[in-house]
Design an enzyme around this catalytic site. Structure first.
Site, PDB file in Angstrom:
ATOM      1  N   ARG A  65       3.353 -38.627  11.232  1.00  0.00           N
ATOM      2  CA  ARG A  65       4.522 -37.839  11.599  1.00  0.00           C
ATOM      3  C   ARG A  65       5.756 -38.737  11.544  1.00  0.00           C
ATOM      4  NH1 ARG A  65       1.982 -34.044  10.543  1.00  0.00           N
ATOM      5  NH2 ARG A  65       1.243 -32.385  11.899  1.00  0.00           N
ATOM      6  N   HIS A 118       6.027 -34.386   2.433  1.00  0.00           N
ATOM      7  CA  HIS A 118       4.852 -33.968   3.225  1.00  0.00           C
ATOM      8  C   HIS A 118       3.794 -33.325   2.315  1.00  0.00           C
ATOM      9  CE1 HIS A 118       3.792 -32.889   7.659  1.00  0.00           C
ATOM     10  NE2 HIS A 118       2.689 -32.933   6.937  1.00  0.00           N
TER      11      HIS A 118
END
Ligand code: OXD
Length: 299
Positions: free
Chosen positions: A214, A262
């Site tokens: 993250r 991502h």
């Protein structure tokens, strides 16, 4: 039974269709801000990536939250009642895809491909000493992702040391021995901002960071500074604090920092549907849903 689909930015339609086929008695509704309090109060379960602000207190009948992802950090909001179980998707193929991405980024850096790409554009055939891929890698995180990453890195010749918060080892010492640092940690209040100026200073000069966990694990301004002044040789960031990463973010501008949106690996719609449907069946039978995370630990 009623379920709410909050899969944005992924389209909800494929999940709705799969549910209709497998469990025609279940009503699936895609979230829109127009849903009324009465409609939301009937929702038993949600399949979600994140919650829009203010939604959770309106889900008065909520019995289960299933993440559409491996990480659940965006769903563990303070308003979520403590008794509501939260599950995640566990997908060995996703773990493998993440591991392949990490190996790709590590080898690309170790074998200086960005340099040779630049040279090729200038038709420059200069050769440089070839670094043996015996570099040391610290993999932070020993969960499913971290373990898959560690095994694949070891299989292509890296020397791997894995670390987790519960291992009792000093993070500083592990960082200090590594040419590459891979972040595969869950995001919790304890791991947020873990990779900051102090930790970058403890790494070997010229170490390279790969983050597939993250964005909030990294203090991005500190990373920009560490790369600009050469303490780190660069970073591959598949995740950023703000996604999509705004066009004016300094991360885009630093030579040596590679940004990807991502995409290191995603669970397939089929796997997500299979695991969500399995959980709904269990819920219908009054059984606890599978793949629950520990809400106290946050993963
Ligand atoms: C994630 C995922 O958790 O893509 O980031 O599954």
């Amino acid at each position: 039974m009623k379920v709410l689909l909050l899969t944005h930015p992924m389209p909800a339609a494929p999940y709705g269709l799969a549910l209709l086929e497998a469990l025609p008695e279940v009503t699936a509704v895609e979230y829109t801000p127009a849903l009324t309090d009465a409609e939301l109060a009937q929702v038993d379960a949600v399949l979600a990536w994140s919650f829009p602000p203010g939604l959770v207190p309106r889900l008065k009948g909520l019995r289960w939250v299933c993440a559409v992802s491996a990480g659940v950090d965006k769903l563990l909001v303070p308003e979520l009642p403590p008794g509501v179980p939260v599950s995640r998707i566990v997908d060995p193929e996703q773990c493998q895809g993440i591991a392949q991405f990490v190996v790709l980024m590590a080898l690309r850096h170790a074998r200086q491909l960005p340099l040779y790409d630049r040279q090729a554009r200038e038709r420059d055939w200069s050769r440089h000493p070839v670094a043996a891929v015996r570099a040391q890698v610290a993999v932070l995180g020993r969960g499913a992702m971290g373990s898959a990453v560690a095994s694949m890195l070891a299989a292509v010749g890296f020397e791997v040391r894995s670390w987790s918060r519960s291992s009792g080892e000093s993070l500083e010492e592990v960082l200090g021995g590594a040419d590459f640092v891979v972040c595969a940690l869950p995001l919790t209040p304890q791991t947020e901002g873990l990779l900051d100026a102090r930790r970058f200073a403890r790494m070997k000069r010229g170490a390279y960071l790969i983050n597939i966990a993250r964005g909030a694990h990294v203090v991005e301004a500190d990373l920009v500074a560490a790369v600009r002044e050469g303490q780190l040789s660069g970073a591959a960031l598949d995740v950023q604090r703000r996604e999509p990463l705004p066009a004016d973010d300094p991360l885009w501008t630093v030579e040596g920092i590679t940004i990807t949106p991502h995409i290191a690996a995603q669970s397939s719609v089929a796997t997500i549907c299979e695991q969500f449907i399995e959980g709904l069946r269990r819920l219908q039978q009054g059984e606890p849903p599978p793949r629950q995370i520990d809400r106290m630990k946050g993963y």
